[in-house]
Design an enzyme around this catalytic site. Sequence first.
Site, PDB file in Angstrom:
ATOM      1  N   SER A 234       0.826  -1.217   0.000  1.00 32.48           N
ATOM      2  CA  SER A 234       0.000   0.000   0.000  1.00 32.48           C
ATOM      3  C   SER A 234       0.858   1.265   0.000  1.00 32.48           C
ATOM      4  CB  SER A 234      -0.975   0.001   1.177  1.00 32.48           C
ATOM      5  OG  SER A 234      -0.331  -0.362   2.371  1.00 32.48           O
ATOM      6  N   HIS A 310       6.188 -12.994   7.167  1.00 29.54           N
ATOM      7  CA  HIS A 310       6.327 -11.582   6.804  1.00 29.54           C
ATOM      8  C   HIS A 310       7.435 -11.421   5.781  1.00 29.54           C
ATOM      9  CE1 HIS A 310       6.603  -7.216   7.148  1.00 29.54           C
ATOM     10  NE2 HIS A 310       5.375  -7.292   7.621  1.00 29.54           N
ATOM     11  N   ARG A 319       3.732  -5.543  16.889  1.00 30.20           N
ATOM     12  CA  ARG A 319       2.313  -5.121  16.875  1.00 30.20           C
ATOM     13  C   ARG A 319       1.444  -6.273  17.388  1.00 30.20           C
ATOM     14  NH1 ARG A 319       2.167  -3.369  10.643  1.00 30.20           N
ATOM     15  NH2 ARG A 319       3.093  -5.458  10.532  1.00 30.20           N
ATOM     16  N   ASP A 365      -1.718  -9.139  11.791  1.00 29.81           N
ATOM     17  CA  ASP A 365      -3.059  -9.608  11.427  1.00 29.81           C
ATOM     18  C   ASP A 365      -3.476 -10.862  12.183  1.00 29.81           C
ATOM     19  OD1 ASP A 365      -3.418  -7.552   9.615  1.00 29.81           O
ATOM     20  OD2 ASP A 365      -2.389  -8.643   8.029  1.00 29.81           O
TER      21      ASP A 365
END
Length: 426
Positions: A234, A310, A319, A365
């Site tokens: 993104s 990842h 996170r 996620d």
Amino acid sequence: MGKLHDVLAEQIPAMRKDIKGFIKENGSTVIGEVTIAHAYGGMRGLKAMVCDTSEVPPDKGLIIRGIPLKELTGKIPEEIFWLLCTGRLPSSEELKDLQNELKARAKRIPDYVFKVIDTMPSDSHPMAMLDTGVLVLEHESRYRKRYAEGMTKDEYWEPTLEDSLNILAWIPVIAAYVYRKAFNKGDRIPADPNLDWGGNYAHMLGLKDPDGEFKDLMRLYLTLHCDHEGGNVSAHTCHCVGSALSDAFYAVSAGLNGLAGPLHGLANQECLKWILSTMEKFGGVPTEKQLETYAQETLNAGKVVPGYGHAVLRITDPRFDAFHAFGKKVCPDDPVYQTVSRVFKVVPDVLRKIQKIKDPWPNVDAHSGALLYHFGLKEFSYYTVLFSVSRTMGMCSQLIVSRGWGEAIERPKSMPTTWFKTQAAR
Ligand code: NMX
Ligand code: MLT
């Protein structure tokens, strides 16, 4: 545009001078080599982009402007946006000023955006609704108007900031509208002038929140997802589109379309689906053995275990750790939280046995959905919209900085496979 504008107006000319001088003096310094694997393998690890808002060392995870994420989890998103843009946290006066700026702009959201979303099929994906909302608001772009009037290159960052502040003020309003519309939750809920940006987004979604814990979760959620250096799909897409001097509405909307992919932001919806399907299959919180078998079956079916692995990280994503700590505090007995915790114990060992997988650890996620689910936000297809609201801070700050120093249009060179084969044969 408030105090953030004034701070940037002081910083940007010096930054531009510094970077231009640095390139002039050192432009020919060799910093790495390019292999055939880079060209065919998604340019993984190739250091060929600049991003000053944040960095992600594989063994540490997200560092925002020199501050590790774990030192920032108590901050609110507006503080993080200020940090991303300027390199330091705001004073309380600067924070108040930014919050007032966002609140004033949020009131001026044009009504046509809701009408456009209303005309979309009701089963459109919430990400398609959100992206359409951001794109249609391009009509308001200050950058495009100033460009047409002939602003100079040195001024590009200013209307980029103006557009970014509007996008940040408006995106929670659009996102909350998408939620209420797509899932028949009733009318739009007006903003509460006493709440901060993250708290207000939670308020406008309209879930029950008697103790304010859902608002706290949203503040944490928006902080954790804000930015992840420049190479993720993104950020990179937004950066590339912005480098053509398309305005922030075009660039952010393009970036969000990339976030909607299952290997990127959509993994959070896939991940909760996967967790719930294990619970359904085994009638509650599965045992470690059952989870191991289920993960193996997923892999045997040629699918990825969502939320694990990842492109950059080689440790448990900080996170994930932050969400895990929040869950331990607010819902340690929740069966979905417990399943996520048990998956964390089992899946890395399963993935470690597959040689090609470089990172067997959970990413952000793998956890976010379980906490949303606990607070009654059970519509998985909405989860990437929450990620998007947060990631807009990273995309906008990256755009402001790169317009500030005058980064060039992105245009790498592609070659046909015949050329690569010739290189290999030399
Ligand atoms: N389950 C199964 N296979 C995997 C997984 C996983 N969780 N992670 C990596 N692999 C496979 C990958 O598909 C690739 O296979 P092939 O060569 O056959 O195409 C191989 O292992 C090597 O991949 P890596 O080099 O370890 O990872 P890469 O950088 O290519 O991809 C992800 C990174 C994140 C796309 C990958 O780990 C993945 O698909 N994970 C699951 C989806 C996910 O959680 N995405 C969220 C990313 C974070 N985010 O917030 O956006
Ligand atoms: C992100 O937050 O953008 C993801 O972790 C993906 C990435 O950094 O590649």
